[in-house]
Design a protein around this motif. Structure first.
Motif, PDB file in Angstrom:
ATOM      1  N   ALA A 164       5.247 -19.745  14.064  1.00 32.82           N
ATOM      2  CA  ALA A 164       4.624 -20.779  13.242  1.00 32.82           C
ATOM      3  C   ALA A 164       4.831 -20.518  11.750  1.00 32.82           C
ATOM      4  O   ALA A 164       5.028 -21.459  10.969  1.00 32.82           O
ATOM      5  CB  ALA A 164       3.135 -20.869  13.559  1.00 32.82           C
ATOM      6  N   SER A 165       4.746 -19.249  11.332  1.00 32.76           N
ATOM      7  CA  SER A 165       4.934 -18.882   9.934  1.00 32.76           C
ATOM      8  C   SER A 165       5.203 -17.388   9.869  1.00 32.76           C
ATOM      9  O   SER A 165       4.973 -16.658  10.841  1.00 32.76           O
ATOM     10  CB  SER A 165       3.702 -19.227   9.092  1.00 32.76           C
ATOM     11  N   CYS A 166       5.678 -16.929   8.701  1.00 29.19           N
ATOM     12  CA  CYS A 166       5.927 -15.496   8.542  1.00 29.19           C
ATOM     13  C   CYS A 166       5.690 -15.099   7.096  1.00 29.19           C
ATOM     14  O   CYS A 166       6.177 -15.759   6.170  1.00 29.19           O
ATOM     15  CB  CYS A 166       7.359 -15.150   8.956  1.00 29.19           C
ATOM     16  N   VAL A 167       4.948 -14.017   6.916  1.00 30.45           N
ATOM     17  CA  VAL A 167       4.749 -13.415   5.602  1.00 30.45           C
ATOM     18  C   VAL A 167       5.293 -11.987   5.664  1.00 30.45           C
ATOM     19  O   VAL A 167       4.948 -11.225   6.572  1.00 30.45           O
ATOM     20  CB  VAL A 167       3.269 -13.424   5.190  1.00 30.45           C
ATOM     21  N   PHE A 168       6.138 -11.663   4.696  1.00 28.42           N
ATOM     22  CA  PHE A 168       6.724 -10.322   4.602  1.00 28.42           C
ATOM     23  C   PHE A 168       6.025  -9.526   3.516  1.00 28.42           C
ATOM     24  O   PHE A 168       5.710 -10.053   2.448  1.00 28.42           O
ATOM     25  CB  PHE A 168       8.209 -10.411   4.241  1.00 28.42           C
ATOM     26  N   LEU A 169       5.806  -8.238   3.784  1.00 33.63           N
ATOM     27  CA  LEU A 169       5.393  -7.275   2.775  1.00 33.63           C
ATOM     28  C   LEU A 169       6.534  -6.275   2.605  1.00 33.63           C
ATOM     29  O   LEU A 169       6.963  -5.672   3.586  1.00 33.63           O
ATOM     30  CB  LEU A 169       4.129  -6.519   3.186  1.00 33.63           C
ATOM     31  N   ASN A 170       7.050  -6.110   1.408  1.00 36.36           N
ATOM     32  CA  ASN A 170       8.059  -5.094   1.086  1.00 36.36           C
ATOM     33  C   ASN A 170       8.947  -4.737   2.274  1.00 36.36           C
ATOM     34  O   ASN A 170       8.726  -3.732   2.955  1.00 36.36           O
ATOM     35  CB  ASN A 170       7.381  -3.848   0.530  1.00 36.36           C
ATOM     36  N   SER A 171       9.935  -5.559   2.504  1.00 35.90           N
ATOM     37  CA  SER A 171      10.843  -5.388   3.639  1.00 35.90           C
ATOM     38  C   SER A 171      12.288  -5.439   3.161  1.00 35.90           C
ATOM     39  O   SER A 171      12.608  -6.109   2.169  1.00 35.90           O
ATOM     40  CB  SER A 171      10.610  -6.496   4.680  1.00 35.90           C
ATOM     41  N   GLY A 172      13.165  -4.773   3.896  1.00 38.38           N
ATOM     42  CA  GLY A 172      14.591  -4.756   3.570  1.00 38.38           C
ATOM     43  C   GLY A 172      15.288  -5.991   4.103  1.00 38.38           C
ATOM     44  O   GLY A 172      16.101  -5.909   5.025  1.00 38.38           O
ATOM     45  N   LEU A 173      14.992  -7.132   3.506  1.00 30.67           N
ATOM     46  CA  LEU A 173      15.448  -8.414   4.045  1.00 30.67           C
ATOM     47  C   LEU A 173      16.941  -8.644   3.859  1.00 30.67           C
ATOM     48  O   LEU A 173      17.544  -9.402   4.621  1.00 30.67           O
ATOM     49  CB  LEU A 173      14.657  -9.551   3.381  1.00 30.67           C
ATOM     50  N   PHE A 174      17.528  -8.006   2.858  1.00 28.45           N
ATOM     51  CA  PHE A 174      18.958  -8.165   2.583  1.00 28.45           C
ATOM     52  C   PHE A 174      19.549  -6.769   2.393  1.00 28.45           C
ATOM     53  O   PHE A 174      19.206  -6.081   1.427  1.00 28.45           O
ATOM     54  CB  PHE A 174      19.181  -9.030   1.338  1.00 28.45           C
ATOM     55  N   PRO A 175      20.422  -6.331   3.287  1.00 31.33           N
ATOM     56  CA  PRO A 175      20.898  -4.933   3.236  1.00 31.33           C
ATOM     57  C   PRO A 175      21.568  -4.566   1.924  1.00 31.33           C
ATOM     58  O   PRO A 175      21.502  -3.416   1.488  1.00 31.33           O
ATOM     59  CB  PRO A 175      21.870  -4.848   4.422  1.00 31.33           C
ATOM     60  N   GLU A 176      22.212  -5.554   1.251  1.00 33.79           N
ATOM     61  CA  GLU A 176      22.861  -5.241  -0.013  1.00 33.79           C
ATOM     62  C   GLU A 176      21.845  -4.921  -1.111  1.00 33.79           C
ATOM     63  O   GLU A 176      22.206  -4.343  -2.151  1.00 33.79           O
ATOM     64  CB  GLU A 176      23.756  -6.408  -0.461  1.00 33.79           C
ATOM     65  N   ARG A 183       6.729   9.184  -2.939  1.00 38.22           N
ATOM     66  CA  ARG A 183       7.701   8.627  -3.889  1.00 38.22           C
ATOM     67  C   ARG A 183       7.714   7.102  -3.883  1.00 38.22           C
ATOM     68  O   ARG A 183       8.218   6.491  -4.823  1.00 38.22           O
ATOM     69  CB  ARG A 183       9.104   9.136  -3.547  1.00 38.22           C
ATOM     70  N   VAL A 184       7.189   6.485  -2.830  1.00 38.17           N
ATOM     71  CA  VAL A 184       7.304   5.026  -2.729  1.00 38.17           C
ATOM     72  C   VAL A 184       5.984   4.308  -3.005  1.00 38.17           C
ATOM     73  O   VAL A 184       5.912   3.089  -2.878  1.00 38.17           O
ATOM     74  CB  VAL A 184       7.865   4.611  -1.344  1.00 38.17           C
ATOM     75  N   TYR A 185       4.952   5.047  -3.392  1.00 40.18           N
ATOM     76  CA  TYR A 185       3.669   4.434  -3.760  1.00 40.18           C
ATOM     77  C   TYR A 185       3.643   4.104  -5.251  1.00 40.18           C
ATOM     78  O   TYR A 185       4.444   4.622  -6.035  1.00 40.18           O
ATOM     79  CB  TYR A 185       2.515   5.374  -3.420  1.00 40.18           C
ATOM     80  N   GLY A 186       2.713   3.242  -5.623  1.00 45.83           N
ATOM     81  CA  GLY A 186       2.500   2.952  -7.027  1.00 45.83           C
ATOM     82  C   GLY A 186       1.937   4.161  -7.751  1.00 45.83           C
ATOM     83  O   GLY A 186       1.380   5.075  -7.119  1.00 45.83           O
ATOM     84  N   PRO A 187       2.061   4.205  -9.081  1.00 48.83           N
ATOM     85  CA  PRO A 187       1.628   5.388  -9.837  1.00 48.83           C
ATOM     86  C   PRO A 187       0.133   5.679  -9.740  1.00 48.83           C
ATOM     87  O   PRO A 187      -0.283   6.826  -9.906  1.00 48.83           O
ATOM     88  CB  PRO A 187       2.028   5.048 -11.279  1.00 48.83           C
ATOM     89  N   ALA A 247       5.660  -4.499  -6.750  1.00 42.72           N
ATOM     90  CA  ALA A 247       6.782  -4.575  -7.689  1.00 42.72           C
ATOM     91  C   ALA A 247       7.466  -3.239  -7.931  1.00 42.72           C
ATOM     92  O   ALA A 247       8.675  -3.199  -8.179  1.00 42.72           O
ATOM     93  CB  ALA A 247       6.299  -5.152  -9.021  1.00 42.72           C
ATOM     94  N   VAL A 248       6.720  -2.110  -7.878  1.00 46.53           N
ATOM     95  CA  VAL A 248       7.306  -0.828  -8.260  1.00 46.53           C
ATOM     96  C   VAL A 248       7.804  -0.031  -7.055  1.00 46.53           C
ATOM     97  O   VAL A 248       8.146   1.145  -7.198  1.00 46.53           O
ATOM     98  CB  VAL A 248       6.305   0.010  -9.093  1.00 46.53           C
ATOM     99  N   ASP A 249       7.876  -0.649  -5.899  1.00 47.53           N
ATOM    100  CA  ASP A 249       8.470  -0.014  -4.724  1.00 47.53           C
ATOM    101  C   ASP A 249       9.942   0.282  -5.016  1.00 47.53           C
ATOM    102  O   ASP A 249      10.724  -0.644  -5.263  1.00 47.53           O
ATOM    103  CB  ASP A 249       8.333  -0.950  -3.524  1.00 47.53           C
ATOM    104  N   PRO A 250      10.372   1.559  -4.985  1.00 44.03           N
ATOM    105  CA  PRO A 250      11.782   1.863  -5.256  1.00 44.03           C
ATOM    106  C   PRO A 250      12.718   1.419  -4.136  1.00 44.03           C
ATOM    107  O   PRO A 250      13.934   1.346  -4.349  1.00 44.03           O
ATOM    108  CB  PRO A 250      11.791   3.387  -5.414  1.00 44.03           C
ATOM    109  N   LEU A 251      12.175   1.123  -2.970  1.00 45.13           N
ATOM    110  CA  LEU A 251      13.009   0.708  -1.842  1.00 45.13           C
ATOM    111  C   LEU A 251      13.236  -0.803  -1.837  1.00 45.13           C
ATOM    112  O   LEU A 251      14.385  -1.264  -1.841  1.00 45.13           O
ATOM    113  CB  LEU A 251      12.359   1.150  -0.523  1.00 45.13           C
TER     114      LEU A 251
END
Length: 300
Positions: A130-142, A176-180, A238-242
């Motif tokens: 029905a719907s989809c919400v993404f949280l910080n995901s590798g949606l585009f490999p490039e 390393r992947v958390y906010g400051p 926003a500050v997720d390095p991944l």
């Protein structure tokens, strides 16, 4: 709305099990109403959703499982783990629960790739999303950036890296992947390690890491599925390095009329770093008429 933490020890007592292709899978369900499927990230499990679990269960029938190789589910050593099979698992869980109506999806990280496969199947009329919400995901490999750990797990010595992986290694890579200002406590890190180490999970880390090249293999099909299949939103720390602000730019380029919420100062795990904000923006997406607002882009 309260955002009470569910301790991992309590969470585990509320789980149930079903068998998927001969393997035991732990799952959780609560609430009533339209079904909402929660898909966790790598390398932890469904306890990641514990802050949002209660508030979401007040509105929807929430469903989550520890995917094969994760958390308290089975972790067969010689298994060829695949995002495609994890999507099969989600559909098998819904069938086990006799859910045959359209399902809303909320997905993070590794779960975002599973969600993309489910969206592709929806496009092919093999799933009902029905719907989809993404949280910080590798949606585009490039646009994906990898930690050194991921690179090592994918190398020829990945099996050795996995078997020698320790709590200290997990802490070093996770922080390393958390906010400051949103780093997890030692207690939370203990719980993350408990999920990873359950059923001797370090033995399969290198096999689970195969999802990285798998994203590239399905990139075009999954990108097409993002373009007009169902209502979508991306809520990104926003500050997720991944998969932070740079992944948002890829998303805007590839998804027409992109619906994006960018959380400033938040890293890779917005549902544990800023659960109040994630809840507010998720409900705004699902229930805009209830006064939660429906901004396309929000910056904090």
């Amino acid at each position: 709305m309260p955002m009470a933490e569910i301790p991992l020890c309590v969470w585990r007592t509320r789980g149930q099990s079903f068998t998927f292709r001969g393997q035991s899978i732990r799952y959780w369900t609560a609430g009533q109403g339209t079904p909402l499927l929660l898909l966790h990230g790598f390398p932890t499990g469904s306890w990641d959703w514990h802050y949002l679990w209660g508030p979401l269960a007040q509105r929807y029938r929430v469903v989550a499982c520890d995917m094969l190789g994760f958390g308290d589910s089975a972790k067969p050593v010689d298994h060829a783990y695949s995002l495609m099979e994890q999507a099969d698992l989600q559909q098998a869980l819904l069938a086990h629960l006799q859910i045959d109506q359209p399902v809303d999806v909320l997905a993070h990280d590794y779960g975002g790739s599973v969600a993309q496969e489910l969206l592709a199947r929806h496009h092919e009329q093999r799933a009902n999303i029905a719907s989809c919400v993404f949280l910080n995901s590798g949606l585009f490999p490039e646009g994906c950036r990898m930690l050194l750990l991921q690179k090592l797990l994918l190398s020829r010595l990945g099996w050795l890296v996995a078997r020698s992986f320790s709590r200290d290694d997990l802490v070093r890579h996770l922080t390393r992947v958390y906010g400051p200002c949103t780093h997890p406590s030692e207690s939370v890190l203990d719980d993350f390690w408990s999920m990873l180490a359950a059923n001797r999970g370090t033995r399969v880390l290198h096999r689970l890491a195969g999802y990285v090249p798998e994203r590239l293999q399905h990139r075009d099909r999954w990108t097409q599925a993002l373009q007009g299949a169902v209502p979508l939103r991306l809520i990104a720390g926003a500050v997720d390095p991944l998969y932070g602000a740079h992944m948002v730019e890829h998303y805007r380029r590839h998804v027409p009329t992109a619906d994006v919420v960018l959380l400033q100062g938040i890293g890779h795990h917005p549902h544990t770093e800023a659960p109040q904000q994630v809840l507010r923006h998720y409900l705004a997406f699902r229930e805009p008429a209830q006064g939660f607002g429906s901004l396309k882009v929000a910056r904090f």
